[in-house]
Design a protein around this motif. Sequence first.
Motif, PDB file in Angstrom:
ATOM      1  N   THR A 139       0.851  -1.192   0.000  1.00 23.21           N
ATOM      2  CA  THR A 139       0.000   0.000   0.000  1.00 23.21           C
ATOM      3  C   THR A 139       0.890   1.247   0.000  1.00 23.21           C
ATOM      4  N   PRO A 140       0.664   2.195  -0.936  1.00 16.92           N
ATOM      5  CA  PRO A 140       1.519   3.385  -0.972  1.00 16.92           C
ATOM      6  C   PRO A 140       1.525   4.104   0.389  1.00 16.92           C
ATOM      7  N   GLY A 141       2.729   4.423   0.872  1.00 14.85           N
ATOM      8  CA  GLY A 141       2.846   5.124   2.154  1.00 14.85           C
ATOM      9  C   GLY A 141       2.836   4.208   3.366  1.00 14.85           C
ATOM     10  N   TRP A 142       2.803   2.882   3.124  1.00 15.78           N
ATOM     11  CA  TRP A 142       2.721   1.932   4.247  1.00 15.78           C
ATOM     12  C   TRP A 142       3.990   1.959   5.093  1.00 15.78           C
ATOM     13  N   ASN A 143       3.810   2.027   6.381  1.00 15.46           N
ATOM     14  CA  ASN A 143       4.922   2.010   7.320  1.00 15.46           C
ATOM     15  C   ASN A 143       4.965   0.640   8.002  1.00 15.46           C
ATOM     16  N   PRO A 144       5.920  -0.216   7.595  1.00 16.10           N
ATOM     17  CA  PRO A 144       5.859  -1.609   8.054  1.00 16.10           C
ATOM     18  C   PRO A 144       6.204  -1.809   9.533  1.00 16.10           C
ATOM     19  N   TYR A 154      -2.213  -1.214  11.482  1.00 12.60           N
ATOM     20  CA  TYR A 154      -3.212  -0.533  10.651  1.00 12.60           C
ATOM     21  C   TYR A 154      -3.581   0.818  11.282  1.00 12.60           C
ATOM     22  N   ASP A 155      -3.854   0.802  12.591  1.00 12.63           N
ATOM     23  CA  ASP A 155      -4.246   2.043  13.280  1.00 12.63           C
ATOM     24  C   ASP A 155      -3.123   3.082  13.248  1.00 12.63           C
ATOM     25  N   GLY A 156      -1.875   2.614  13.206  1.00 12.36           N
ATOM     26  CA  GLY A 156      -0.738   3.525  13.247  1.00 12.36           C
ATOM     27  C   GLY A 156      -0.330   4.094  11.884  1.00 12.36           C
ATOM     28  N   GLN A 157      -1.000   3.655  10.808  1.00  6.69           N
ATOM     29  CA  GLN A 157      -0.641   4.164   9.473  1.00  6.69           C
ATOM     30  C   GLN A 157      -1.193   5.578   9.272  1.00  6.69           C
ATOM     31  N   SER A 158      -0.641   6.280   8.284  1.00  4.88           N
ATOM     32  CA  SER A 158      -1.182   7.598   7.928  1.00  4.88           C
ATOM     33  C   SER A 158      -2.611   7.415   7.418  1.00  4.88           C
ATOM     34  N   ASP A 159      -3.410   8.493   7.520  1.00  3.92           N
ATOM     35  CA  ASP A 159      -4.800   8.420   7.042  1.00  3.92           C
ATOM     36  C   ASP A 159      -4.849   7.981   5.590  1.00  3.92           C
ATOM     37  N   ALA A 183     -18.971 -11.038   4.585  1.00  2.00           N
ATOM     38  CA  ALA A 183     -17.600 -10.918   5.106  1.00  2.00           C
ATOM     39  C   ALA A 183     -17.371  -9.527   5.680  1.00  2.00           C
ATOM     40  N   ASP A 184     -16.373  -9.422   6.533  1.00  2.00           N
ATOM     41  CA  ASP A 184     -15.990  -8.109   7.057  1.00  2.00           C
ATOM     42  C   ASP A 184     -14.548  -8.188   7.535  1.00  2.00           C
ATOM     43  N   LEU A 185     -13.975  -7.017   7.835  1.00  2.00           N
ATOM     44  CA  LEU A 185     -12.650  -7.009   8.430  1.00  2.00           C
ATOM     45  C   LEU A 185     -12.723  -7.857   9.700  1.00  2.00           C
ATOM     46  N   TYR A 186     -11.721  -8.660   9.933  1.00  2.00           N
ATOM     47  CA  TYR A 186     -11.889  -9.702  10.937  1.00  2.00           C
ATOM     48  C   TYR A 186     -12.128  -9.158  12.341  1.00  2.00           C
ATOM     49  N   TRP A 187     -11.602  -7.954  12.628  1.00  2.00           N
ATOM     50  CA  TRP A 187     -11.798  -7.460  13.987  1.00  2.00           C
ATOM     51  C   TRP A 187     -13.223  -6.961  14.218  1.00  2.00           C
ATOM     52  N   ARG A 188     -14.031  -6.930  13.158  1.00  2.00           N
ATOM     53  CA  ARG A 188     -15.443  -6.568  13.324  1.00  2.00           C
ATOM     54  C   ARG A 188     -16.334  -7.793  13.357  1.00  2.00           C
ATOM     55  N   VAL A 189     -15.771  -8.951  13.053  1.00  2.00           N
ATOM     56  CA  VAL A 189     -16.610 -10.155  12.971  1.00  2.00           C
ATOM     57  C   VAL A 189     -16.896 -10.695  14.368  1.00  2.00           C
ATOM     58  N   GLN A 190     -18.176 -10.893  14.651  1.00  2.00           N
ATOM     59  CA  GLN A 190     -18.579 -11.431  15.954  1.00  2.00           C
ATOM     60  C   GLN A 190     -18.698 -12.949  15.861  1.00  2.00           C
ATOM     61  N   ASN A 191     -19.269 -13.416  14.751  1.00  2.00           N
ATOM     62  CA  ASN A 191     -19.522 -14.836  14.615  1.00  2.00           C
ATOM     63  C   ASN A 191     -18.839 -15.341  13.349  1.00  2.00           C
ATOM     64  N   PHE A 192     -17.724 -16.023  13.550  1.00  2.00           N
ATOM     65  CA  PHE A 192     -16.917 -16.461  12.406  1.00  2.00           C
ATOM     66  C   PHE A 192     -17.546 -17.611  11.646  1.00  2.00           C
ATOM     67  N   ALA A 203       2.936 -11.291   3.777  1.00  2.00           N
ATOM     68  CA  ALA A 203       3.817 -12.453   3.876  1.00  2.00           C
ATOM     69  C   ALA A 203       5.277 -11.999   3.877  1.00  2.00           C
ATOM     70  N   LEU A 204       5.493 -10.747   3.443  1.00  2.00           N
ATOM     71  CA  LEU A 204       6.854 -10.220   3.402  1.00  2.00           C
ATOM     72  C   LEU A 204       7.288  -9.738   4.785  1.00  2.00           C
ATOM     73  N   THR A 205       6.475  -8.918   5.429  1.00  2.00           N
ATOM     74  CA  THR A 205       6.858  -8.336   6.730  1.00  2.00           C
ATOM     75  C   THR A 205       6.326  -9.151   7.911  1.00  2.00           C
ATOM     76  N   GLY A 206       5.388 -10.029   7.663  1.00  2.00           N
ATOM     77  CA  GLY A 206       4.824 -10.821   8.750  1.00  2.00           C
ATOM     78  C   GLY A 206       3.689 -10.126   9.490  1.00  2.00           C
ATOM     79  N   GLU A 207       3.409  -8.876   9.113  1.00  2.00           N
ATOM     80  CA  GLU A 207       2.270  -8.207   9.740  1.00  2.00           C
ATOM     81  C   GLU A 207       0.998  -8.993   9.477  1.00  2.00           C
ATOM     82  N   GLY A 208       0.179  -9.137  10.514  1.00  2.00           N
ATOM     83  CA  GLY A 208      -1.092  -9.838  10.341  1.00  2.00           C
ATOM     84  C   GLY A 208      -0.994 -11.347  10.498  1.00  2.00           C
ATOM     85  N   VAL A 209       0.218 -11.902  10.472  1.00  2.00           N
ATOM     86  CA  VAL A 209       0.353 -13.356  10.652  1.00  2.00           C
ATOM     87  C   VAL A 209      -0.125 -13.782  12.053  1.00  2.00           C
ATOM     88  N   PRO A 210       0.187 -13.002  13.121  1.00  2.00           N
ATOM     89  CA  PRO A 210      -0.370 -13.359  14.433  1.00  2.00           C
ATOM     90  C   PRO A 210      -1.893 -13.451  14.407  1.00  2.00           C
TER      91      PRO A 210
END
Length: 356
Positions: A139-144, A154-159, A183-192, A203-210
């Motif tokens: 994503t352009p401007g992404w701070n890994p 995600y919350d820490g990225q620029s607007d 479907a929705d962003l996973y942190w909004r999903v109540q019932n998976f 897969a490059l930086t590992g962000e989101g793997v946890p």
Amino acid sequence: MSDNSSSSLRTPIVAVLGHVDHGKTSLLDKIRGSAVSEGEAGAITQHIGATAVPLETVSEMAGDLVKVEDFDLPGLLFIDTPGHHSFSTLRSRGGALADIAILVVDVNDGFQPQTEEAIDILRRTGTPFVVAANKADTTPGWNPNPDSPIKPSYDGQSDNARKRLDENLYRIIGELSDAGFSADLYWRVQNFQRNIGVIPVSALTGEGVPDLLAVLMGLSQRFMKEEMEIDVGGPGKGTVLEVKEERGFGSTLDVVVYDGIIREGDTIVVGGKDEPIVTEIRALLQPRPNAEIRVEKRFDRVEEVGAAAGVKIAAPDLDDAIAGAPVRVVRDQPLADVIEAVESELAEIEVETEDN
Ligand code: GDP
């Protein structure tokens, strides 16, 4: 349950699907690599055709998102060969061999033909899945934030960066909706079980793997615990991943065992080209850890393996065995019954394949 019951929970079997180049292999490599770099011996176990990540390692990788005490499933078993071709040929008792799947979608590319095919297969087999919206780092401007959970990153990225990622994520959510999945962003999903969670990952930086590991564990624990219950001492049941010629062993089977136990010397019935093959296991083999390419001996012999696990079976008469076919250990039941079970399962698979 009686005191001498040997029922136990096995590891869920995880498959990775998605369009070519969307990052399936990279994601699997990242999961394996991060697990190993968590340091401890036994962080992962390399099986034939699969990688076992024990709960303790999942928890180390996922931090607060996966607390060991919240789970009684022993971890996750990832099938090493990604792609929907292998997924759709790998069946067990009429369903998919994999208990759960990761659908990898490049955030920039969105749904592509093989994504659609994968979705169709997941729908047909009723396999629960999560969507890894991969390459979030592009994503352009992404701070890994390497290996971080995705929400704080995600919350820490620029607007601006967040907005651009959001546009891509909502497009994927729309495409899932067109395919009939809410479907929705996973942190909004109540019932998976009702909604598909979309997890931005890299897969490059590992962000989101946890987060991905946490959702896989959570889904398995909450909705599939009963299916994970196996008779640990029972006759082994598995599915052939591949039939392979190995020097010194002849034709061998790479198998994923999803139930019971399989031992050296066991009589097995395997689906074959013309008729079921009945043979006796000469050796069970696992990859030798850190085997160098030029080293002669690539495998270690093991006496037995219990579900869920990948293993190589060396036995006579395996030339006509077929990928995707069932493997059954004959222990307490009459041979004829086991042969019949293999035949009927094979017939089911063949009907499915002809339909495609
Ligand atoms: P597969 O065909 O789905 O297995 O895709 P690969 O894992 O081979 O990845 C295809 C290409 O995308 C490779 O060049 C990877 O390095 C690259 N790639 C995969 N995941 C990511 C990611 O998260 N970020 C970036 N920047 N590149 C990625």
